[in-house]
Design an enzyme around this catalytic site. Sequence first.
Site, PDB file in Angstrom:
ATOM      1  N   LYS A 133       9.367  -0.374  14.457  1.00  0.00           N
ATOM      2  CA  LYS A 133       9.917  -0.055  13.127  1.00  0.00           C
ATOM      3  C   LYS A 133      10.914   1.082  13.254  1.00  0.00           C
ATOM      4  O   LYS A 133      11.999   1.047  12.684  1.00  0.00           O
ATOM      5  CB  LYS A 133       8.796   0.447  12.204  1.00  0.00           C
ATOM      6  CG  LYS A 133       7.995  -0.602  11.503  1.00  0.00           C
ATOM      7  CD  LYS A 133       7.145   0.089  10.426  1.00  0.00           C
ATOM      8  CE  LYS A 133       5.967  -0.717  10.002  1.00  0.00           C
ATOM      9  NZ  LYS A 133       5.030   0.019   9.166  1.00  0.00           N
ATOM     10  N   HIS A 169      -2.938 -33.246  18.122  1.00  0.00           N
ATOM     11  CA  HIS A 169      -1.745 -33.943  18.597  1.00  0.00           C
ATOM     12  C   HIS A 169      -0.712 -32.951  19.110  1.00  0.00           C
ATOM     13  O   HIS A 169       0.477 -33.278  19.197  1.00  0.00           O
ATOM     14  CB  HIS A 169      -1.163 -34.789  17.465  1.00  0.00           C
ATOM     15  CG  HIS A 169      -2.186 -35.754  16.938  1.00  0.00           C
ATOM     16  ND1 HIS A 169      -2.405 -36.992  17.515  1.00  0.00           N
ATOM     17  CD2 HIS A 169      -3.102 -35.633  15.954  1.00  0.00           C
ATOM     18  CE1 HIS A 169      -3.391 -37.596  16.869  1.00  0.00           C
ATOM     19  NE2 HIS A 169      -3.826 -36.792  15.917  1.00  0.00           N
ATOM     20  N   LYS A 177       0.843  -1.196   0.000  1.00  0.00           N
ATOM     21  CA  LYS A 177       0.000   0.000   0.000  1.00  0.00           C
ATOM     22  C   LYS A 177       0.881   1.250   0.000  1.00  0.00           C
ATOM     23  O   LYS A 177       0.684   2.158  -0.781  1.00  0.00           O
ATOM     24  CB  LYS A 177      -0.904  -0.044   1.233  1.00  0.00           C
ATOM     25  CG  LYS A 177      -1.822   1.131   1.362  1.00  0.00           C
ATOM     26  CD  LYS A 177      -2.821   0.919   2.488  1.00  0.00           C
ATOM     27  CE  LYS A 177      -3.622   2.193   2.727  1.00  0.00           C
ATOM     28  NZ  LYS A 177      -4.606   2.041   3.790  1.00  0.00           N
ATOM     29  N   GLY A 224      -4.876  -2.119   5.076  1.00  0.00           N
ATOM     30  CA  GLY A 224      -4.003  -3.219   4.643  1.00  0.00           C
ATOM     31  C   GLY A 224      -4.604  -4.593   4.887  1.00  0.00           C
ATOM     32  O   GLY A 224      -4.622  -5.456   4.004  1.00  0.00           O
ATOM     33  N   ARG A 225      -5.138  -4.791   6.091  1.00  0.00           N
ATOM     34  CA  ARG A 225      -5.656  -6.135   6.426  1.00  0.00           C
ATOM     35  C   ARG A 225      -7.026  -6.411   5.810  1.00  0.00           C
ATOM     36  O   ARG A 225      -7.575  -7.488   5.973  1.00  0.00           O
ATOM     37  CB  ARG A 225      -5.663  -6.322   7.946  1.00  0.00           C
ATOM     38  CG  ARG A 225      -6.356  -5.220   8.712  1.00  0.00           C
ATOM     39  CD  ARG A 225      -5.973  -5.241  10.187  1.00  0.00           C
ATOM     40  NE  ARG A 225      -6.508  -4.117  10.930  1.00  0.00           N
ATOM     41  CZ  ARG A 225      -5.906  -2.941  11.048  1.00  0.00           C
ATOM     42  NH1 ARG A 225      -4.758  -2.726  10.452  1.00  0.00           N
ATOM     43  NH2 ARG A 225      -6.450  -1.970  11.757  1.00  0.00           N
ATOM     44  N   GLU A 247      10.591  -4.436   4.670  1.00  0.00           N
ATOM     45  CA  GLU A 247      10.760  -5.835   4.260  1.00  0.00           C
ATOM     46  C   GLU A 247      10.445  -5.984   2.765  1.00  0.00           C
ATOM     47  O   GLU A 247      11.193  -6.598   2.007  1.00  0.00           O
ATOM     48  CB  GLU A 247       9.809  -6.754   5.043  1.00  0.00           C
ATOM     49  CG  GLU A 247      10.068  -6.831   6.533  1.00  0.00           C
ATOM     50  CD  GLU A 247       9.313  -5.776   7.320  1.00  0.00           C
ATOM     51  OE1 GLU A 247       8.986  -4.692   6.768  1.00  0.00           O
ATOM     52  OE2 GLU A 247       9.053  -6.026   8.509  1.00  0.00           O
ATOM     53  N   GLU A 288      -4.623  -6.854  14.773  1.00  0.00           N
ATOM     54  CA  GLU A 288      -4.189  -5.512  14.369  1.00  0.00           C
ATOM     55  C   GLU A 288      -5.379  -4.541  14.441  1.00  0.00           C
ATOM     56  O   GLU A 288      -5.205  -3.356  14.670  1.00  0.00           O
ATOM     57  CB  GLU A 288      -3.594  -5.538  12.945  1.00  0.00           C
ATOM     58  CG  GLU A 288      -2.628  -4.396  12.684  1.00  0.00           C
ATOM     59  CD  GLU A 288      -1.773  -4.582  11.440  1.00  0.00           C
ATOM     60  OE1 GLU A 288      -0.566  -4.825  11.550  1.00  0.00           O
ATOM     61  OE2 GLU A 288      -2.319  -4.461  10.330  1.00  0.00           O
TER      62      GLU A 288
HETATM   63  O1  LIG Z   1       1.114  -2.769   2.233  1.00  0.00           O
HETATM   64  P1  LIG Z   1       2.182  -2.152   3.055  1.00  0.00           P
HETATM   65  O2  LIG Z   1       2.109  -0.652   3.053  1.00  0.00           O
HETATM   66  O3  LIG Z   1       3.542  -2.617   2.608  1.00  0.00           O
HETATM   67  O4  LIG Z   1       1.967  -2.584   4.562  1.00  0.00           O
HETATM   68  C1  LIG Z   1       2.024  -3.918   4.949  1.00  0.00           C
HETATM   69  C2  LIG Z   1       1.473  -4.136   6.318  1.00  0.00           C
HETATM   70  O5  LIG Z   1       2.124  -3.308   7.269  1.00  0.00           O
HETATM   71  C3  LIG Z   1       1.194  -2.792   8.203  1.00  0.00           C
HETATM   72  O6  LIG Z   1       0.947  -1.455   7.885  1.00  0.00           O
HETATM   73  C4  LIG Z   1       1.695  -2.810   9.603  1.00  0.00           C
HETATM   74  O7  LIG Z   1       2.116  -4.062   9.992  1.00  0.00           O
HETATM   75  C5  LIG Z   1      -0.068  -3.620   7.954  1.00  0.00           C
HETATM   76  O8  LIG Z   1      -1.229  -3.010   8.381  1.00  0.00           O
HETATM   77  C6  LIG Z   1       0.005  -3.805   6.491  1.00  0.00           C
HETATM   78  O9  LIG Z   1      -0.865  -4.817   6.067  1.00  0.00           O
END
Ligand SMILES: O=P(O)(O)OC[C@H]1O[C@](O)(CO)[C@@H](O)[C@@H]1O
Length: 544
Positions: free
Chosen positions: A510, A384, A206, A267-268, A212, A353
Amino acid sequence: MSSLTDSATWQELREHHREIAELHMRDMFAQDSKRFDKLSLKFQDILFDFSKNRITEKTLPLLLKLAEESDLADKIAALFSGEKINRTENRSVLHTALRNPGRQPFMLDGRDIHADIHSVLNKMRVFSDAVHSGEWRGYTGKVITDVVNIGIGGSDLGPKMVVRALQPYAKGTIQSHFVSNVAQAELINTLNKLNPETTLFLIASKTFTTLETMTNAFSARAWLVDSLKAPGAVDKHFVAVSTNRDKVVEFGIDPDNIFEFWDWVGGRYSLWSAIGLSIPLNIGMDNFEQLLNGAHEADEYFKNAPFEQNIPVIMALLGIWYNNFFNAETHAILPYGYYLRYFPAFMQQMDMESNGKNIDIDGNPVDYQTGPIVWGQAGTNGQHAYYQLIHQGTKLVPCDFLIPGTSCHFLPDHRNILVSNFLGQTQALMQGKTADQVRKELEQAGSEYDEALINAKVFPGNIPTNSFLFKVLSPKTLGSLIALYEHKVFVQGAIWNINSFDQMGVELGKKLSGAIFPELQNDQPVHSYDSSTNGLINYLKEIR
Ligand SMILES: O=P(O)(O)OC[C@H]1O[C@](O)(CO)[C@@H](O)[C@@H]1O
């Protein structure tokens, strides 16, 4: 005291909890042969059985009163209307619009978002069709065989869960891969299996700033360009899904290869947007649209069904009952079936979240528990592993079981063994086993026993479970199921009066890791942090 815990209804619920603390579900079933009929609901072909809960005829009316008093109806209307209910970020929350097939204009901040949504859906169709048909080719002219989604959190968990859940619907032309972790092994192990000439990367972010994702995207680009010895290959092998066009262009992705979405999609909650592009690239756009339809039908149902017959509302209220009155700290999600194996992890992010918040919508500290710890994995594996604790531990773990009524595979016995385990577990969790039953069994078997052995074999039971049964795990049913859960999380957030749509709690870690990163670039010992952080950094420098 907050107005929630101070309310007469909350106090009545406390009192009611004390009243029923000693009641056992096995007696409730024995006393009422119609309990299942009274306490189960259907939406489409999804059966929701909530009869195995610690509730009497008094419980739901009280919980429903709590919902009414929380202005739930108005809050639902505000969600769907596009009101900026994510106050801290001043944003609307309109993932429901993404799956609305309606074309009538829906104006938000001067734009017709329905027109925007349908134009991106159309672009997704054209692109995924071109990849499946082989019309879209890699830089050297070969057809695409593999798609790697690089994203994390909501830009990974939802699309991955759906692609894996709908594997029987895969078109078979594309293998899908998901890389989320910045730990290099995930990307390297994925790339090792792939041919750069036939691989397409989907950078799903987003913000297009997530560390990452961007680190993995840069490394994937270097791998592609080095392997094909052609910087121009990026145009044929990289597409982006983002709200941040400038950053995508800066990264070097062709602006024509950008799939847009908008800040009013959390995002979620984004798998319904172009963030879900890896889904049609695996199962085709028609199936993706079925997923959207299933969710839309669940949205309409959620908006219109009376609260007492509304599955997400009942799910949410039962969750509040255990979370706030029985002090249950966790909630397990246990799909019986391989295809739904990523559903618990997806739900974990969506719920934790969203509702892991300690202040209310006005910024006041809450004096009640909010979101539970959500966890789980596909059954029967858990039986199990951790079911021991659920059956005989000291913690109350309410559980959701999900199982399709049919399978697309035909190995003898597997299916009925799976189903009988689901049925056996939900029954055992409800009824338990008394000391008298244990004694009788031992006597019948002619075994020697003492009280200690009897106590070890007693199952308290009375452990609440919800069961979801549906005919087939089709795209449409999956869409409905996810939407029902999304609305459950919404209803809980509405009653707890929190903002379910920001995630400030992920920022601090972060920021601090950003500050530490330069420290790792040299071998000098550090002294500027707390003694634990100094000690860990210095030991890492010693052993690396
Ligand atoms: O789509 P982006 O901006 O890379 O964010 C990834 C994820 O990081 C967060 O903003 C925080 O963990 C989530 O809400 C989101 O899904």
